[in-house]
Write a protein that holds these residues in place. Structure first.
Motif, PDB file in Angstrom:
ATOM      1  N   GLU A 177       0.868  -1.304  -0.100  1.00 20.70           N
ATOM      2  CA  GLU A 177      -0.011   0.031   0.040  1.00 20.70           C
ATOM      3  C   GLU A 177       0.779   1.222   0.031  1.00 20.70           C
ATOM      4  OE1 GLU A 177      -3.138   0.490  -0.010  1.00 20.70           O
ATOM      5  OE2 GLU A 177      -3.606  -1.608  -0.558  1.00 20.70           O
ATOM      6  N   GLY A 178       2.141   1.180   0.369  1.00 14.25           N
ATOM      7  CA  GLY A 178       3.006   2.359   0.514  1.00 14.25           C
ATOM      8  C   GLY A 178       3.871   2.461  -0.721  1.00 14.25           C
ATOM      9  N   SER A 179       3.799   1.451  -1.652  1.00 18.52           N
ATOM     10  CA  SER A 179       4.530   1.598  -2.765  1.00 18.52           C
ATOM     11  C   SER A 179       4.094   2.232  -4.156  1.00 18.52           C
ATOM     12  CB  SER A 179       5.079  -0.013  -3.066  1.00 18.52           C
ATOM     13  OG  SER A 179       3.994  -0.625  -3.743  1.00 18.52           O
ATOM     14  N   ARG A 180       4.536   2.282  -5.226  1.00 17.20           N
ATOM     15  CA  ARG A 180       4.070   3.019  -6.207  1.00 17.20           C
ATOM     16  C   ARG A 180       3.037   1.690  -7.062  1.00 17.20           C
ATOM     17  NH1 ARG A 180       6.522   0.647 -10.867  1.00 17.20           N
ATOM     18  NH2 ARG A 180       8.428  -0.487 -10.552  1.00 17.20           N
ATOM     19  N   ARG A 181       3.151   0.468  -6.445  1.00 20.08           N
ATOM     20  CA  ARG A 181       2.285  -0.589  -7.122  1.00 20.08           C
ATOM     21  C   ARG A 181       0.883  -0.525  -6.260  1.00 20.08           C
ATOM     22  NH1 ARG A 181       5.505  -4.188 -10.056  1.00 20.08           N
ATOM     23  NH2 ARG A 181       7.518  -3.855 -10.190  1.00 20.08           N
ATOM     24  N   ALA A 182       0.705   0.300  -5.378  1.00 12.78           N
ATOM     25  CA  ALA A 182      -0.386   0.249  -4.610  1.00 12.78           C
ATOM     26  C   ALA A 182      -1.691   0.079  -5.304  1.00 12.78           C
ATOM     27  CB  ALA A 182      -0.674   1.191  -3.530  1.00 12.78           C
ATOM     28  N   GLY A 183      -1.777   0.832  -6.565  1.00 11.94           N
ATOM     29  CA  GLY A 183      -2.963   0.446  -7.392  1.00 11.94           C
ATOM     30  C   GLY A 183      -3.033  -0.970  -8.161  1.00 11.94           C
ATOM     31  N   ARG A 184      -2.143  -1.583  -8.068  1.00  5.81           N
ATOM     32  CA  ARG A 184      -2.096  -2.960  -8.719  1.00  5.81           C
ATOM     33  C   ARG A 184      -2.297  -4.284  -7.860  1.00  5.81           C
ATOM     34  NH1 ARG A 184      -3.113  -2.705 -13.798  1.00  5.81           N
ATOM     35  NH2 ARG A 184      -2.032  -4.587 -14.045  1.00  5.81           N
ATOM     36  N   PRO A 185      -2.361  -5.277  -7.998  1.00  8.50           N
ATOM     37  CA  PRO A 185      -2.685  -6.511  -7.347  1.00  8.50           C
ATOM     38  C   PRO A 185      -1.642  -6.758  -6.303  1.00  8.50           C
ATOM     39  CG  PRO A 185      -3.232  -6.868  -9.736  1.00  8.50           C
ATOM     40  CD  PRO A 185      -2.441  -5.853  -9.778  1.00  8.50           C
ATOM     41  N   PHE A 186      -2.229  -7.172  -5.203  1.00 12.82           N
ATOM     42  CA  PHE A 186      -1.528  -7.728  -3.993  1.00 12.82           C
ATOM     43  C   PHE A 186      -1.868  -9.185  -4.018  1.00 12.82           C
ATOM     44  CE2 PHE A 186      -0.833  -9.273   0.090  1.00 12.82           C
ATOM     45  CZ  PHE A 186       0.497  -9.243   0.428  1.00 12.82           C
ATOM     46  N   ILE A 187      -0.930 -10.255  -4.302  1.00 12.18           N
ATOM     47  CA  ILE A 187      -1.310 -11.675  -4.550  1.00 12.18           C
ATOM     48  C   ILE A 187      -0.532 -12.316  -3.280  1.00 12.18           C
ATOM     49  CG2 ILE A 187      -1.453 -13.641  -5.967  1.00 12.18           C
ATOM     50  CD1 ILE A 187      -3.553 -11.450  -6.869  1.00 12.18           C
ATOM     51  N   GLY A 188      -1.114 -13.039  -2.580  1.00 10.20           N
ATOM     52  CA  GLY A 188      -0.435 -13.918  -1.677  1.00 10.20           C
ATOM     53  C   GLY A 188      -0.689 -15.254  -1.655  1.00 10.20           C
ATOM     54  N   VAL A 189       0.426 -15.969  -1.367  1.00 10.50           N
ATOM     55  CA  VAL A 189       0.472 -17.433  -1.387  1.00 10.50           C
ATOM     56  C   VAL A 189       1.082 -18.318  -0.486  1.00 10.50           C
ATOM     57  CG1 VAL A 189       2.306 -17.659  -3.064  1.00 10.50           C
ATOM     58  CG2 VAL A 189       0.588 -19.653  -2.773  1.00 10.50           C
ATOM     59  N   ASP A 190       0.304 -19.127   0.292  1.00 10.04           N
ATOM     60  CA  ASP A 190       0.870 -19.823   1.415  1.00 10.04           C
ATOM     61  C   ASP A 190       1.671 -21.029   0.657  1.00 10.04           C
ATOM     62  OD1 ASP A 190       1.629 -21.581   3.580  1.00 10.04           O
ATOM     63  OD2 ASP A 190      -0.255 -21.418   4.149  1.00 10.04           O
ATOM     64  N   VAL A 222       2.113 -15.572 -10.429  1.00 10.01           N
ATOM     65  CA  VAL A 222       2.869 -14.386 -10.916  1.00 10.01           C
ATOM     66  C   VAL A 222       2.393 -13.665 -11.994  1.00 10.01           C
ATOM     67  CG1 VAL A 222       5.054 -13.947 -12.320  1.00 10.01           C
ATOM     68  CG2 VAL A 222       4.977 -15.574 -10.400  1.00 10.01           C
ATOM     69  N   GLU A 223       1.684 -14.021 -12.890  1.00  9.12           N
ATOM     70  CA  GLU A 223       0.928 -13.284 -13.987  1.00  9.12           C
ATOM     71  C   GLU A 223      -0.244 -12.540 -13.294  1.00  9.12           C
ATOM     72  OE1 GLU A 223      -0.975 -13.980 -18.530  1.00  9.12           O
ATOM     73  OE2 GLU A 223      -0.308 -15.693 -17.273  1.00  9.12           O
ATOM     74  N   GLY A 228       1.961  -5.702  -9.822  1.00  9.29           N
ATOM     75  CA  GLY A 228       1.815  -5.528  -8.322  1.00  9.29           C
ATOM     76  C   GLY A 228       2.804  -6.297  -7.545  1.00  9.29           C
ATOM     77  N   THR A 229       2.204  -6.893  -6.397  1.00 12.31           N
ATOM     78  CA  THR A 229       3.190  -7.631  -5.468  1.00 12.31           C
ATOM     79  C   THR A 229       2.827  -8.913  -5.599  1.00 12.31           C
ATOM     80  OG1 THR A 229       3.449  -5.306  -4.279  1.00 12.31           O
ATOM     81  CG2 THR A 229       3.915  -7.459  -3.076  1.00 12.31           C
ATOM     82  N   LEU A 230       3.839  -9.777  -5.325  1.00 10.22           N
ATOM     83  CA  LEU A 230       3.479 -11.223  -5.004  1.00 10.22           C
ATOM     84  C   LEU A 230       4.022 -11.613  -3.608  1.00 10.22           C
ATOM     85  CD1 LEU A 230       2.720 -14.257  -6.036  1.00 10.22           C
ATOM     86  CD2 LEU A 230       5.033 -14.317  -6.875  1.00 10.22           C
ATOM     87  N   PHE A 231       3.090 -12.040  -2.598  1.00  6.49           N
ATOM     88  CA  PHE A 231       3.679 -12.353  -1.292  1.00  6.49           C
ATOM     89  C   PHE A 231       3.710 -13.982  -1.122  1.00  6.49           C
ATOM     90  CE2 PHE A 231       2.166 -13.216   2.921  1.00  6.49           C
ATOM     91  CZ  PHE A 231       3.545 -12.785   3.734  1.00  6.49           C
ATOM     92  N   LEU A 232       4.855 -14.375  -0.978  1.00  4.76           N
ATOM     93  CA  LEU A 232       5.138 -15.686  -0.742  1.00  4.76           C
ATOM     94  C   LEU A 232       5.267 -15.958   0.784  1.00  4.76           C
ATOM     95  CD1 LEU A 232       7.705 -16.900  -3.765  1.00  4.76           C
ATOM     96  CD2 LEU A 232       5.176 -17.150  -3.545  1.00  4.76           C
ATOM     97  N   ASP A 233       4.370 -16.735   1.609  1.00 11.87           N
ATOM     98  CA  ASP A 233       4.338 -16.885   2.808  1.00 11.87           C
ATOM     99  C   ASP A 233       4.853 -18.264   2.987  1.00 11.87           C
ATOM    100  OD1 ASP A 233       3.919 -16.540   5.661  1.00 11.87           O
ATOM    101  OD2 ASP A 233       1.777 -16.666   5.661  1.00 11.87           O
ATOM    102  N   GLU A 234       5.576 -18.571   4.197  1.00 10.56           N
ATOM    103  CA  GLU A 234       6.195 -19.797   4.746  1.00 10.56           C
ATOM    104  C   GLU A 234       7.185 -20.237   3.250  1.00 10.56           C
ATOM    105  OE1 GLU A 234       6.707 -20.498   7.249  1.00 10.56           O
ATOM    106  OE2 GLU A 234       4.679 -19.541   8.132  1.00 10.56           O
ATOM    107  N   LEU A 235       8.205 -19.137   2.963  1.00  9.01           N
ATOM    108  CA  LEU A 235       9.153 -19.457   2.057  1.00  9.01           C
ATOM    109  C   LEU A 235      10.301 -20.726   2.409  1.00  9.01           C
ATOM    110  CD1 LEU A 235      10.020 -17.865  -0.733  1.00  9.01           C
ATOM    111  CD2 LEU A 235      12.082 -16.987   0.943  1.00  9.01           C
ATOM    112  N   GLY A 236      10.387 -21.158   3.471  1.00 10.50           N
ATOM    113  CA  GLY A 236      11.224 -22.304   3.749  1.00 10.50           C
ATOM    114  C   GLY A 236      10.508 -23.482   3.279  1.00 10.50           C
ATOM    115  N   ASP A 237       9.104 -23.360   2.982  1.00 10.35           N
ATOM    116  CA  ASP A 237       8.759 -24.632   2.833  1.00 10.35           C
ATOM    117  C   ASP A 237       8.486 -25.118   1.387  1.00 10.35           C
ATOM    118  OD1 ASP A 237       8.121 -25.189   5.398  1.00 10.35           O
ATOM    119  OD2 ASP A 237       6.145 -24.569   5.241  1.00 10.35           O
ATOM    120  N   ILE A 238       9.363 -24.101   0.293  1.00 11.94           N
ATOM    121  CA  ILE A 238       9.191 -24.533  -1.174  1.00 11.94           C
ATOM    122  C   ILE A 238      10.211 -25.507  -1.308  1.00 11.94           C
ATOM    123  CG2 ILE A 238       9.805 -23.464  -3.322  1.00 11.94           C
ATOM    124  CD1 ILE A 238       9.173 -20.673  -2.157  1.00 11.94           C
TER     125      ILE A 238
END
Length: 434
Positions: A177-190, A222-223, A228-238
């Protein structure tokens, strides 16, 4: 010989030409001038000149560094350079976090004579305002917030590290929300629990017929996060095999859908999070070192709730308003003391659950001690909790604390509960006692 004109009128005129809130201070913290934007932002615009900046901004009787905060003026006097901090200021619309940029002004001899202070809204303020649990004033919270403010406007890759329940996804959203990408998608994945095949398909998408059951082309995350922003939660489990493809995405900015040979270019900002220490996973061969260096460009540690107990009253008030919005619930002093003493292995998430349960058990307008879970009512090793003293911390002298400490036979934690203060505050006060 004509005397050189005094620079003060020129500085005042310069401030008035600036659209952002600015003030001019001397070395003694006195406000010498304030432009129109600052006056409009101030809670008492007609009573500025001659007052100390810490009195106006914080309502403190002493400078910020004597009240537990970082003072940009004191830092600038020491460094001789421009200083930036994040502070919670009193404004015309209430308290809000703001970026403070302080620039020293030198006289003809080279000595620092004045300071120009610029205020601007915190870049992550929008995300913080709507993020449940991202509320606080403690030093550890403010330190984290300052890092968020610095990294949010950039495109830097961020790694959030913290225990479960500390609000990593909320912080990621605030950065977005504080970035220049705020108007684009925020996508999160566990990332936890995803198999290798499923993870690749989720992240990069797949073509029709790429595997059994792929009856149509699928857009990957990713697409979907493009621009916008891609949020990868629990990265250590990849899975390790997928870590290679994630590294390629970060290094080249390209990827391939499953079942396709076509390179697709990505335009995303990556924020990742983990509760696991990635360095240890690297040492064990469970996480690629080269990927670690890529995702660890700007690490931010999220403090556990036990390290920011001062924020519990604020958090409890805000969380109660969310779990029981139709009721103006309050918390009894002994119940609040109990909440302050608990260690919260589940952090803010656990505090929210405790308050939701207590609100359902409460028929009145005040949460009482007996509405709290048993594990909070009797902390292990401290015995039954005594009701807190009615005297407030602000009026209790060091001598009073010394007498209370000498008479107390239990732990420091139990004493803090009895005195109605956090354990951190008690330790800070006791350090001042000879």
């Amino acid at each position: 010989m004509t005397a050189k004109p005094h620079p003060l009128p020129e500085l005042v005129s310069f401030l008035e030409s600036l659209p952002e809130p600015h003030i001019l201070c001397d070395r003694s913290y006195r406000i010498l001038a304030a432009n129109a934007a600052y006056r409009a932002n101030c809670s008492r615009p007609d009573d500025l000149i001659g007052r100390k900046c810490f009195e106006v901004s914080h309502h403190y009787p002493v400078p910020c560094d004597q009240a537990g905060e970082s003072c940009p003026l004191a830092r600038s006097l020491k460094s001789g350079q421009r200083e930036r901090v994040v502070h919670l200021h009193h404004t015309s619309t209430g308290e809000s976090y703001e970026n403070i940029e302080l620039s020293p002004i030198r006289d003809s001899t080279g000595e620092i004579a004045y300071f120009i202070e610029k205020l601007e809204p915190l870049p992550v303020a929008r995300g913080l305002a709507s993020a449940q649990g991202l509320i606080g004033r403690s030093p550890t919270f403010r330190a984290m917030l300052e890092l968020l403010a610095r990294v949010a406007p950039s495109d830097a890759t961020v790694l959030l590290q913290g225990e479960s329940g500390t609000g990593k996804e909320l912080v990621a959203q605030a950065i977005h929300e504080g970035s220049r990408r705020a108007g684009r998608p925020f996508i999160g994945v566990d990332c936890s629990g995803l198999t290798e095949t499923l993870f690749e398909s989720e992240l990069f998408g797949h073509e029709r017929g790429a595997f059994t059951g792929a009856t149509a082309r699928k857009v990957g995350l990713v697409e979907a996060a493009s621009g916008g922003t891609l949020f990868l939660d629990e990265l250590g489990d990849i899975p390790l095999t997928m870590q290679v493809k994630l590294l390629r995405l970060l290094e080249t900015g390209t990827y391939r859908r499953v079942g396709s040979t076509e390179l697709v270019r990505s335009d995303i900002r990556l924020i990742s999070a983990t509760h696991q220490p990635l360095k240890i996973l690297v040492a064990k061969g469970k996480f690629r070192q080269d990927l670690f260096y890529r995702v660890n460009a700007f690490p931010i540690s999220l403090p556990p709730l036990s390290a920011r107990r001062e924020d519990i009253p604020l958090l409890a008030e805000a969380l109660l308003a969310r779990v029981a919005p139709e009721r103006a619930l309050k918390i009894a002093p002994d119940a609040l003391a109990c909440l302050l003493a608990y260690d919260y292995p589940g952090n803010v998430r656990e505090l929210r659950n405790i308050l939701e349960r207590a609100s359902l058990l409460c028929d009145g307008d005040t949460l009482q001690f007996h509405h709290l879970p048993e594990e909070l009512q009797s902390p292990e090793g401290d015995g039954p909790i005594e009701a807190p003293l009615t005297q407030t911390t602000d009026t209790r002298t060091d001598a009073d604390l010394a007498v209370a400490l000498q008479a107390h036979k239990g732990s420091r934690k139990a004493l803090a509960i009895k005195l109605g203060m956090s354990e951190r505050t008690l330790y800070r006060r006791l350090k001042n006692i000879p």
